[in-house]
Design an enzyme around this catalytic site. Structure first.
Site, short mmCIF file in Angstrom:
data_model
loop_
_atom_site.label_atom_id
_atom_site.label_comp_id
_atom_site.label_asym_id
_atom_site.label_seq_id
_atom_site.Cartn_x
_atom_site.Cartn_y
_atom_site.Cartn_z
N ASP A 186 -1.50 -0.61 5.99
CA ASP A 186 -1.86 -0.31 7.22
C ASP A 186 -3.22 -0.11 7.70
O ASP A 186 -3.64 0.43 8.85
CB ASP A 186 -1.20 1.34 7.28
CG ASP A 186 -2.26 2.09 6.27
OD1 ASP A 186 -2.22 1.63 5.13
OD2 ASP A 186 -2.61 3.15 6.95
N ASP A 233 0.88 -0.89 0.03
CA ASP A 233 -0.09 -0.13 0.05
C ASP A 233 0.89 1.15 0.03
O ASP A 233 2.18 1.25 0.29
CB ASP A 233 -0.95 -0.18 1.20
CG ASP A 233 -1.61 1.16 1.49
OD1 ASP A 233 -2.40 1.54 0.26
OD2 ASP A 233 -1.77 1.97 2.46
N ASP A 244 -0.01 5.07 0.92
CA ASP A 244 -0.30 6.19 1.99
C ASP A 244 -0.53 5.36 3.43
O ASP A 244 -1.37 4.59 3.38
CB ASP A 244 -1.68 6.88 1.50
CG ASP A 244 -1.82 7.78 0.05
OD1 ASP A 244 -1.30 8.82 0.22
OD2 ASP A 244 -2.00 6.94 -0.80
#
Length: 221
Positions: A177, A14, A16
């Site tokens: 995240d 991922d 961001d």
């Protein structure tokens, strides 16, 4: 290497909240968009809890908060267009790479693993940000939220990468995240690894039951 990398050939990251802290620039664009509509800024803390589902959903959440009601489609379309214009003008002024990320990417790349990127951010912003942060050369392929008909938490982007590089999903790892990253990874048959420092709508990502959790991506190598 970290035990989660045993027999892994492809790693999907991922962006961001996992590799970069982009909230300062996203929040600036959100607040500028709100200002265009005569609305008060919301600031970084709110935006940090709203990111992860693509730019349109971010704008929808910001408008709903500022207006105290769900915006109609035409208002959302106009606001999203203004947000994209502001973000396009300054996508990487205050965005920073998280500690340990560069070292992990360098080591994994040197070991011959296929490194890829799957983000719900619009595709047009990916390369400018990666180039500005000197990260682009690590990735064999990048996918944005508008690259395919589906985006995370749908497994389609992950399965697309696995098929493109002819790698069994069981030998792929999704690193993210948020619960959307973990869900997408599990649905695609990838192993899942999460970091706790990113953006997960205000809740610990450990609640999503990833296969492993690391405090820093430096722990991968």
């Amino acid at each position: 290497m970290h035990p989660m990398l045993h027999d892994i050939r492809l790693v999907a990251f991922d962006l961001d909240g996992t590799l970069i802290d982009s909230v300062p620039d996203l929040a600036a664009a959100v607040d500028a968009m709100l200002g265009d509509h005569g609305l008060a800024p919301v600031g970084e803390a709110k935006v940090r809890d709203w990111v992860g589902n693509g730019s349109r959903k971010l704008v929808e959440r910001a408008l709903a908060f500022a207006l105290e009601r769900v915006p109609d489609a035409s208002a959302l379309d106009a606001a999203h267009e203004r947000f994209l214009a502001h973000y396009h003008a300054a996508p990487c002024e205050r965005t920073r790479v998280f500690p340990g990320v560069r070292e992990a990417l360098e080591a994994l790349h040197a070991q011959g693993l296929i490194l890829t990127l799957i983000t719900n951010k619009p595709k047009a912003f990916i390369d400018p940000i990666l180039e500005a942060l000197s990260l682009r050369t690590f990735f064999a392929m990048t996918l944005g939220g508008d690259s395919l008909p589906e985006k995370k938490p749908h497994p389609a982007p992950l399965l697309h990468l696995a098929a493109h590089f002819d790698v069994d999903p069981a030998r792929c790892l999704m690193v993210g995240d948020s619960r959307h990253d973990v869900e997408a990874g599990k649905r695609a048959g990838f192993r899942t690894l999460a970091v706790p420092y990113g953006y997960n709508h205000g809740e610990p990502v450990s609640r999503s039951d990833p296969d492993a959790l690391v405090e820093s991506l430096r722990e991968l190598v």
